[in-house]
Write a protein that holds these residues in place. Sequence first.
Motif, PDB file in Angstrom:
ATOM      1  N   PRO A  36       0.838  -1.208   0.000  1.00 12.26           N
ATOM      2  CA  PRO A  36       0.000   0.000   0.000  1.00 12.26           C
ATOM      3  C   PRO A  36       0.872   1.258   0.000  1.00 12.26           C
ATOM      4  O   PRO A  36       2.031   1.226   0.434  1.00 12.26           O
ATOM      5  CB  PRO A  36      -0.791  -0.117   1.306  1.00 12.26           C
ATOM      6  N   ARG A  37       0.309   2.331  -0.493  1.00 13.94           N
ATOM      7  CA  ARG A  37       1.029   3.602  -0.487  1.00 13.94           C
ATOM      8  C   ARG A  37       1.288   4.026   0.954  1.00 13.94           C
ATOM      9  O   ARG A  37       0.394   3.988   1.804  1.00 13.94           O
ATOM     10  CB  ARG A  37       0.215   4.663  -1.228  1.00 13.94           C
ATOM     11  N   ASP A  38       2.495   4.442   1.220  1.00 15.87           N
ATOM     12  CA  ASP A  38       2.932   4.746   2.582  1.00 15.87           C
ATOM     13  C   ASP A  38       3.012   6.253   2.789  1.00 15.87           C
ATOM     14  O   ASP A  38       3.725   6.957   2.078  1.00 15.87           O
ATOM     15  CB  ASP A  38       4.297   4.095   2.818  1.00 15.87           C
ATOM     16  N   THR A  45      -5.891   2.711   7.781  1.00 21.07           N
ATOM     17  CA  THR A  45      -5.631   1.792   6.674  1.00 21.07           C
ATOM     18  C   THR A  45      -6.748   1.934   5.658  1.00 21.07           C
ATOM     19  O   THR A  45      -7.917   1.651   5.961  1.00 21.07           O
ATOM     20  CB  THR A  45      -5.544   0.337   7.167  1.00 21.07           C
ATOM     21  N   ILE A  46      -6.409   2.403   4.486  1.00 19.93           N
ATOM     22  CA  ILE A  46      -7.387   2.648   3.424  1.00 19.93           C
ATOM     23  C   ILE A  46      -7.389   1.453   2.471  1.00 19.93           C
ATOM     24  O   ILE A  46      -6.333   1.058   1.954  1.00 19.93           O
ATOM     25  CB  ILE A  46      -7.052   3.940   2.651  1.00 19.93           C
ATOM     26  N   ALA A  47      -8.539   0.869   2.268  1.00 26.25           N
ATOM     27  CA  ALA A  47      -8.657  -0.331   1.447  1.00 26.25           C
ATOM     28  C   ALA A  47      -8.316  -0.037  -0.013  1.00 26.25           C
ATOM     29  O   ALA A  47      -8.476   1.102  -0.487  1.00 26.25           O
ATOM     30  CB  ALA A  47     -10.069  -0.894   1.545  1.00 26.25           C
ATOM     31  N   GLN A 104      -7.240   5.325  -9.812  1.00 26.68           N
ATOM     32  CA  GLN A 104      -5.881   5.778 -10.087  1.00 26.68           C
ATOM     33  C   GLN A 104      -4.885   4.727  -9.606  1.00 26.68           C
ATOM     34  O   GLN A 104      -5.135   3.998  -8.646  1.00 26.68           O
ATOM     35  CB  GLN A 104      -5.612   7.108  -9.388  1.00 26.68           C
ATOM     36  N   ALA A 105      -3.756   4.673 -10.271  1.00 24.74           N
ATOM     37  CA  ALA A 105      -2.755   3.652  -9.949  1.00 24.74           C
ATOM     38  C   ALA A 105      -2.328   3.721  -8.481  1.00 24.74           C
ATOM     39  O   ALA A 105      -2.126   2.687  -7.835  1.00 24.74           O
ATOM     40  CB  ALA A 105      -1.541   3.812 -10.866  1.00 24.74           C
ATOM     41  N   LYS A 106      -2.222   4.923  -7.937  1.00 25.50           N
ATOM     42  CA  LYS A 106      -1.761   5.086  -6.559  1.00 25.50           C
ATOM     43  C   LYS A 106      -2.769   4.582  -5.535  1.00 25.50           C
ATOM     44  O   LYS A 106      -2.414   4.379  -4.360  1.00 25.50           O
ATOM     45  CB  LYS A 106      -1.449   6.551  -6.276  1.00 25.50           C
ATOM     46  N   ASP A 107      -4.018   4.362  -5.969  1.00 24.98           N
ATOM     47  CA  ASP A 107      -5.053   3.908  -5.037  1.00 24.98           C
ATOM     48  C   ASP A 107      -5.363   2.425  -5.140  1.00 24.98           C
ATOM     49  O   ASP A 107      -6.121   1.896  -4.331  1.00 24.98           O
ATOM     50  CB  ASP A 107      -6.348   4.704  -5.276  1.00 24.98           C
ATOM     51  N   LYS A 108      -4.792   1.750  -6.131  1.00 23.70           N
ATOM     52  CA  LYS A 108      -5.169   0.357  -6.368  1.00 23.70           C
ATOM     53  C   LYS A 108      -4.707  -0.589  -5.266  1.00 23.70           C
ATOM     54  O   LYS A 108      -5.320  -1.633  -5.039  1.00 23.70           O
ATOM     55  CB  LYS A 108      -4.629  -0.094  -7.727  1.00 23.70           C
ATOM     56  N   ASP A 138      -0.573  16.041  -1.316  1.00 26.52           N
ATOM     57  CA  ASP A 138      -1.675  16.121  -0.375  1.00 26.52           C
ATOM     58  C   ASP A 138      -2.427  14.791  -0.342  1.00 26.52           C
ATOM     59  O   ASP A 138      -3.636  14.747  -0.215  1.00 26.52           O
ATOM     60  CB  ASP A 138      -2.632  17.255  -0.755  1.00 26.52           C
ATOM     61  N   GLU A 139      -1.669  13.705  -0.445  1.00 27.02           N
ATOM     62  CA  GLU A 139      -2.302  12.397  -0.562  1.00 27.02           C
ATOM     63  C   GLU A 139      -2.263  11.624   0.741  1.00 27.02           C
ATOM     64  O   GLU A 139      -2.535  10.429   0.764  1.00 27.02           O
ATOM     65  CB  GLU A 139      -1.596  11.593  -1.654  1.00 27.02           C
ATOM     66  N   ASP A 140      -1.951  12.268   1.854  1.00 26.65           N
ATOM     67  CA  ASP A 140      -1.774  11.523   3.093  1.00 26.65           C
ATOM     68  C   ASP A 140      -2.833  11.833   4.132  1.00 26.65           C
ATOM     69  O   ASP A 140      -2.616  11.701   5.320  1.00 26.65           O
ATOM     70  CB  ASP A 140      -0.392  11.794   3.682  1.00 26.65           C
ATOM     71  N   GLY A 141      -3.997  12.259   3.685  1.00 22.67           N
ATOM     72  CA  GLY A 141      -5.064  12.524   4.633  1.00 22.67           C
ATOM     73  C   GLY A 141      -4.984  13.906   5.241  1.00 22.67           C
ATOM     74  O   GLY A 141      -5.698  14.205   6.183  1.00 22.67           O
TER      75      GLY A 141
END
Length: 355
Positions: free
Chosen positions: A162-164, A289-291, A299-303, A338-341
């Motif tokens: 998962p993206r960290d 933890t985002i499923a 998007q590829a970063k969310d798969k 801005d992808e970390d919540g």
Amino acid sequence: MSTSEDSVTSTQMSGAICSVQSPLWRSLYVTCATFPAINEDTVLSVPSTNNPCPLRAMGDNAEYWVNDGGKAFTFKFPATVDLGGQFDCTGPYFNLPHTRLDLGMLKKMQAQFKICPLDTQAVGTFPEEAIKCSSSALDMLNVLHGEAEEARNAFLVPQLYPRDNPFWRSYGQGDNEHFSVVLTTDMLIGKGDSMQSPSKAKATTMAGGPPGGGTLSAAATPLHPLLSDLPDPLGCYASLIRQYNLHYTIVVALNICDGEGTIIRSQEYNTKIATGTVVVVECQLKLWTIAPNRRDNAQAKDKNGSRRYQVMLKSMKAPKKCPMAEDNEEEDNEDNEDEDGLYSKDTNAMQVSEE
């Protein structure tokens, strides 16, 4: 590495000159010697097994780091505030978007403070103990983050990691690299009957109760203002207040104090706290933890999903009699990630942690 004798001698010397140092120096010296200030052994009090884990008492779906007693791990350390950059959310609307604001977003309104470790070269301004405590905070976050990532990725191939989004943010490279941590407050709109759902609020009003589900006895105070008392340059609050009858909705006063111990109201965070202000913060840690997003157009970063490591601010206090600092005029050259919540001003879109 210094010996224990050297350490004792150093401490004795620090104590001997403490009386001739500034009030800020003395306050930091005392603060960093009291629990739960971070030291080199603090991370040992956090079990590596079963951490982080769910805590039902917290009322959300995040996982929390706990101590040996199974309670939320709490720690404190000194730092400097940086109100510049895209992740500072201390002004009007805090972490809320400035357009298409709805009731669900309003209920999750939080402030965000960006802080930086004390300057390691400022030994004359800060006691060595405070500088070490401040830098040890980042070291500890690095260790806890690494342990969690290693445990959760143990049975995954790298392509499925998962993206960290770690606890900290880094800027620059090599000798110019520096770090900051974004602290997220608790919700500014209190839970309970201070704000009800639209249907309940309407029913309460029709039954003769006060609008918005509040109680007439729950009147606003100087520390707990009404939502309508907050700065509202774009009229976002006013629109929701009219739409959902939120006239009695109260904004919670958090444990954020100035150098005299006086609580700073939420609408004054960006006026009574300045860039460069030295503060002592008390925090807890959580992991969202985002499923994975299985949609064809994801998007590829969310798969693979993501993990969002979050530092929660429980209290912030300026050391006793510490004057607020002048604004730092250095330019902020941070990236726009801005992808970390975290809410980014540059994107005008709130990233809400999933519950």
